[in-house]
Write a protein that holds these residues in place. Structure first.
Motif, PDB file in Angstrom:
ATOM      1  N   VAL A 186     -28.624   0.062  26.833  1.00  0.00           N
ATOM      2  CA  VAL A 186     -27.856  -1.065  26.303  1.00  0.00           C
ATOM      3  C   VAL A 186     -26.401  -0.613  26.388  1.00  0.00           C
ATOM      4  CG1 VAL A 186     -27.375  -2.537  24.317  1.00  0.00           C
ATOM      5  CG2 VAL A 186     -29.723  -1.764  24.741  1.00  0.00           C
ATOM      6  N   SER A 187     -25.554  -1.393  27.020  1.00  0.00           N
ATOM      7  CA  SER A 187     -24.171  -0.982  27.272  1.00  0.00           C
ATOM      8  C   SER A 187     -23.241  -1.332  26.117  1.00  0.00           C
ATOM      9  CB  SER A 187     -23.646  -1.644  28.549  1.00  0.00           C
ATOM     10  OG  SER A 187     -24.393  -1.213  29.654  1.00  0.00           O
ATOM     11  N   LEU A 188     -22.371  -0.389  25.791  1.00  0.00           N
ATOM     12  CA  LEU A 188     -21.303  -0.633  24.823  1.00  0.00           C
ATOM     13  C   LEU A 188     -20.356  -1.710  25.357  1.00  0.00           C
ATOM     14  CD1 LEU A 188     -20.201   2.992  23.828  1.00  0.00           C
ATOM     15  CD2 LEU A 188     -21.058   1.245  22.261  1.00  0.00           C
ATOM     16  N   ALA A 189     -19.719  -2.426  24.461  1.00  0.00           N
ATOM     17  CA  ALA A 189     -18.693  -3.394  24.858  1.00  0.00           C
ATOM     18  C   ALA A 189     -17.415  -2.663  25.243  1.00  0.00           C
ATOM     19  CB  ALA A 189     -18.423  -4.384  23.731  1.00  0.00           C
ATOM     20  N   THR A 190     -17.124  -1.580  24.527  1.00  0.00           N
ATOM     21  CA  THR A 190     -15.918  -0.796  24.779  1.00  0.00           C
ATOM     22  C   THR A 190     -16.226   0.666  24.457  1.00  0.00           C
ATOM     23  OG1 THR A 190     -13.531  -0.724  24.338  1.00  0.00           O
ATOM     24  CG2 THR A 190     -14.950  -1.096  22.453  1.00  0.00           C
ATOM     25  N   PRO A 191     -15.609   1.617  25.149  1.00  0.00           N
ATOM     26  CA  PRO A 191     -15.875   3.032  24.849  1.00  0.00           C
ATOM     27  C   PRO A 191     -15.629   3.345  23.375  1.00  0.00           C
ATOM     28  CG  PRO A 191     -14.623   2.833  26.881  1.00  0.00           C
ATOM     29  CD  PRO A 191     -14.663   1.452  26.249  1.00  0.00           C
ATOM     30  N   SER A 192     -16.363   4.327  22.882  1.00  0.00           N
ATOM     31  CA  SER A 192     -16.297   4.662  21.462  1.00  0.00           C
ATOM     32  C   SER A 192     -15.959   6.135  21.268  1.00  0.00           C
ATOM     33  CB  SER A 192     -17.657   4.362  20.808  1.00  0.00           C
ATOM     34  OG  SER A 192     -17.641   4.714  19.456  1.00  0.00           O
ATOM     35  N   GLN A 193     -15.177   6.385  20.237  1.00  0.00           N
ATOM     36  CA  GLN A 193     -14.841   7.748  19.842  1.00  0.00           C
ATOM     37  C   GLN A 193     -15.377   7.993  18.436  1.00  0.00           C
ATOM     38  OE1 GLN A 193     -13.385  10.037  21.883  1.00  0.00           O
ATOM     39  NE2 GLN A 193     -13.575   8.402  23.403  1.00  0.00           N
ATOM     40  N   PRO A 194     -15.865   9.190  18.158  1.00  0.00           N
ATOM     41  CA  PRO A 194     -16.378   9.479  16.812  1.00  0.00           C
ATOM     42  C   PRO A 194     -15.325   9.170  15.744  1.00  0.00           C
ATOM     43  CG  PRO A 194     -16.862  11.295  18.303  1.00  0.00           C
ATOM     44  CD  PRO A 194     -15.957  10.356  19.041  1.00  0.00           C
ATOM     45  N   GLY A 195     -15.735   8.433  14.727  1.00  0.00           N
ATOM     46  CA  GLY A 195     -14.867   8.137  13.597  1.00  0.00           C
ATOM     47  C   GLY A 195     -13.919   6.972  13.783  1.00  0.00           C
ATOM     48  N   CYS A 196     -13.893   6.356  14.974  1.00  0.00           N
ATOM     49  CA  CYS A 196     -12.977   5.242  15.245  1.00  0.00           C
ATOM     50  C   CYS A 196     -13.778   3.954  15.390  1.00  0.00           C
ATOM     51  CB  CYS A 196     -12.166   5.513  16.511  1.00  0.00           C
ATOM     52  SG  CYS A 196     -11.097   6.947  16.389  1.00  0.00           S
ATOM     53  N   LEU A 197     -13.942   3.243  14.283  1.00  0.00           N
ATOM     54  CA  LEU A 197     -14.719   1.998  14.300  1.00  0.00           C
ATOM     55  C   LEU A 197     -14.032   0.930  15.136  1.00  0.00           C
ATOM     56  CD1 LEU A 197     -15.593   1.876  10.499  1.00  0.00           C
ATOM     57  CD2 LEU A 197     -17.183   2.360  12.378  1.00  0.00           C
ATOM     58  N   ASP A 198     -14.849   0.130  15.832  1.00  0.00           N
ATOM     59  CA  ASP A 198     -14.321  -0.950  16.656  1.00  0.00           C
ATOM     60  C   ASP A 198     -15.303  -2.118  16.557  1.00  0.00           C
ATOM     61  OD1 ASP A 198     -13.492  -2.702  18.675  1.00  0.00           O
ATOM     62  OD2 ASP A 198     -12.867  -1.055  19.984  1.00  0.00           O
ATOM     63  N   SER A 199     -14.856  -3.214  15.973  1.00  0.00           N
ATOM     64  CA  SER A 199     -15.743  -4.352  15.755  1.00  0.00           C
ATOM     65  C   SER A 199     -16.230  -4.984  17.059  1.00  0.00           C
ATOM     66  CB  SER A 199     -15.064  -5.411  14.877  1.00  0.00           C
ATOM     67  OG  SER A 199     -13.919  -5.928  15.523  1.00  0.00           O
ATOM     68  N   THR A 200     -15.573  -4.713  18.178  1.00  0.00           N
ATOM     69  CA  THR A 200     -16.055  -5.285  19.440  1.00  0.00           C
ATOM     70  C   THR A 200     -17.400  -4.683  19.854  1.00  0.00           C
ATOM     71  OG1 THR A 200     -14.793  -3.727  20.797  1.00  0.00           O
ATOM     72  CG2 THR A 200     -13.743  -5.841  20.288  1.00  0.00           C
ATOM     73  N   ASN A 201     -17.797  -3.561  19.254  1.00  0.00           N
ATOM     74  CA  ASN A 201     -19.103  -2.972  19.549  1.00  0.00           C
ATOM     75  C   ASN A 201     -20.207  -3.450  18.602  1.00  0.00           C
ATOM     76  OD1 ASN A 201     -18.775  -1.439  21.909  1.00  0.00           O
ATOM     77  ND2 ASN A 201     -17.692   0.148  20.760  1.00  0.00           N
ATOM     78  N   ALA A 202     -19.893  -4.326  17.669  1.00  0.00           N
ATOM     79  CA  ALA A 202     -20.914  -4.841  16.747  1.00  0.00           C
ATOM     80  C   ALA A 202     -22.067  -5.529  17.479  1.00  0.00           C
ATOM     81  CB  ALA A 202     -20.288  -5.776  15.713  1.00  0.00           C
ATOM     82  N   PRO A 203     -21.801  -6.373  18.491  1.00  0.00           N
ATOM     83  CA  PRO A 203     -22.931  -6.969  19.221  1.00  0.00           C
ATOM     84  C   PRO A 203     -23.832  -5.920  19.886  1.00  0.00           C
ATOM     85  CG  PRO A 203     -20.945  -8.227  19.644  1.00  0.00           C
ATOM     86  CD  PRO A 203     -20.527  -6.968  18.912  1.00  0.00           C
ATOM     87  N   TYR A 204     -23.241  -4.827  20.354  1.00  0.00           N
ATOM     88  CA  TYR A 204     -24.031  -3.720  20.925  1.00  0.00           C
ATOM     89  C   TYR A 204     -25.006  -3.167  19.889  1.00  0.00           C
ATOM     90  CZ  TYR A 204     -24.971   1.246  21.746  1.00  0.00           C
ATOM     91  OH  TYR A 204     -25.580   2.476  21.846  1.00  0.00           O
ATOM     92  N   VAL A 205     -24.508  -2.920  18.686  1.00  0.00           N
ATOM     93  CA  VAL A 205     -25.353  -2.372  17.620  1.00  0.00           C
ATOM     94  C   VAL A 205     -26.538  -3.296  17.363  1.00  0.00           C
ATOM     95  CG1 VAL A 205     -25.433  -1.762  15.163  1.00  0.00           C
ATOM     96  CG2 VAL A 205     -23.446  -1.104  16.550  1.00  0.00           C
ATOM     97  N   LEU A 206     -26.268  -4.587  17.252  1.00  0.00           N
ATOM     98  CA  LEU A 206     -27.347  -5.543  16.996  1.00  0.00           C
ATOM     99  C   LEU A 206     -28.288  -5.683  18.189  1.00  0.00           C
ATOM    100  CD1 LEU A 206     -25.488  -8.268  14.926  1.00  0.00           C
ATOM    101  CD2 LEU A 206     -26.806  -6.291  14.137  1.00  0.00           C
ATOM    102  N   GLU A 207     -27.757  -5.558  19.399  1.00  0.00           N
ATOM    103  CA  GLU A 207     -28.610  -5.632  20.593  1.00  0.00           C
ATOM    104  C   GLU A 207     -29.578  -4.440  20.652  1.00  0.00           C
ATOM    105  OE1 GLU A 207     -30.405  -6.988  24.065  1.00  0.00           O
ATOM    106  OE2 GLU A 207     -29.215  -8.028  22.562  1.00  0.00           O
ATOM    107  N   THR A 208     -29.115  -3.254  20.231  1.00  0.00           N
ATOM    108  CA  THR A 208     -30.033  -2.105  20.221  1.00  0.00           C
ATOM    109  C   THR A 208     -31.166  -2.348  19.229  1.00  0.00           C
ATOM    110  OG1 THR A 208     -28.761  -0.814  18.579  1.00  0.00           O
ATOM    111  CG2 THR A 208     -28.241  -0.456  20.929  1.00  0.00           C
ATOM    112  N   LEU A 209     -30.828  -2.884  18.065  1.00  0.00           N
ATOM    113  CA  LEU A 209     -31.865  -3.203  17.072  1.00  0.00           C
ATOM    114  C   LEU A 209     -32.813  -4.275  17.615  1.00  0.00           C
ATOM    115  CD1 LEU A 209     -29.763  -3.317  13.780  1.00  0.00           C
ATOM    116  CD2 LEU A 209     -31.444  -1.578  14.429  1.00  0.00           C
ATOM    117  N   ALA A 210     -32.253  -5.321  18.230  1.00  0.00           N
ATOM    118  CA  ALA A 210     -33.085  -6.405  18.764  1.00  0.00           C
ATOM    119  C   ALA A 210     -34.035  -5.891  19.842  1.00  0.00           C
ATOM    120  CB  ALA A 210     -32.197  -7.521  19.318  1.00  0.00           C
ATOM    121  N   CYS A 211     -33.544  -5.031  20.725  1.00  0.00           N
ATOM    122  CA  CYS A 211     -34.411  -4.467  21.777  1.00  0.00           C
ATOM    123  C   CYS A 211     -35.550  -3.652  21.173  1.00  0.00           C
ATOM    124  CB  CYS A 211     -33.598  -3.591  22.722  1.00  0.00           C
ATOM    125  SG  CYS A 211     -32.519  -4.499  23.832  1.00  0.00           S
ATOM    126  N   ALA A 212     -35.251  -2.863  20.157  1.00  0.00           N
ATOM    127  CA  ALA A 212     -36.289  -2.049  19.518  1.00  0.00           C
ATOM    128  C   ALA A 212     -37.313  -2.935  18.800  1.00  0.00           C
ATOM    129  CB  ALA A 212     -35.653  -1.060  18.544  1.00  0.00           C
TER     130      ALA A 212
END
Length: 186
Positions: free
Chosen positions: A75-101
């Motif tokens: 499942v692809s991230l919306a935007t690259p991520s760095q530890p400790g740097c929250l980015d709301s544009t990756n919220a759909p990614y988080v939910l997509e991983t849960l939905a796939c599981a």
């Protein structure tokens, strides 16, 4: 053979690191990370740990992955991520991983799932109403959420999920307790 989905959770949080650490030992089940493979490789590099990712395709693995590796459902991230740097544009990614599981459990590709922590606030900040894993799982699968905490010799099932404390007493009714008990018995 048992097949377990493992979601990586919030990409800026501890979840991707936990997935990499889980990969370091052999498991008696096929563990399939539901995540962005580049994210997991990045965290493995930061930790200085080996990580081989084995694509699953559309089927179930025939054997557990060896130590140092994980099966991957990409499942692809919306935007690259760095530890400790929250980015709301990756919220759909988080939910997509849960939905796939969840979908994989419902359709029989996975026998169970484990989830790394998510950040409810950043998901809500993205404009997505989200109260927690349990409710999301129940809504997606059509079930009734029952959260259980377990350790050797003790299991505790919660009669309610994420509620304000002032709402708990009114939420614990005989009908709710019966429903939770029926889920546990099943």
């Amino acid at each position: 053979m048992t097949t377990l989905a493992l979601t990586a959770g919030e990409p800026a949080g501890i979840g991707p690191e936990l997935c990499v650490r889980i990969a370091q030992q052999a498991w008696p089940a096929a563990v399939i990370a539901v995540a962005d493979p580049d994210l997991l490789r990045q965290r493995a590099d930061l930790l200085g740990l080996p990580l081989a990712l084995i694509p699953t395709g559309s089927g179930r693995p025939e054997r557990p992955a060896p130590a140092g590796s994980l099966y991957i459902h990409e499942v692809s991230l919306a935007t690259p991520s760095q530890p400790g740097c929250l980015d709301s544009t990756n919220a759909p990614y988080v939910l997509e991983t849960l939905a796939c599981a969840i979908d994989g459990c419902v359709d029989g590709r996975f026998d169970g799932m484990a989830t790394a922590p998510v950040h409810k606030g950043i998901i809500n900040e993205a404009g997505i109403p989200f109260t927690g894993h349990t409710e999301f799982l129940a809504e997606r699968s059509g079930g009734h959420p029952v959260m259980m905490l377990a350790c050797p010799g003790l299991r505790v099932a919660l009669a309610t999920t994420h509620l304000a404390l002032r709402e708990v007493a009114a939420a614990i009714t005989p009908a709710r307790l019966e429903k939770v008990l029926r889920v546990l018995i099943h």
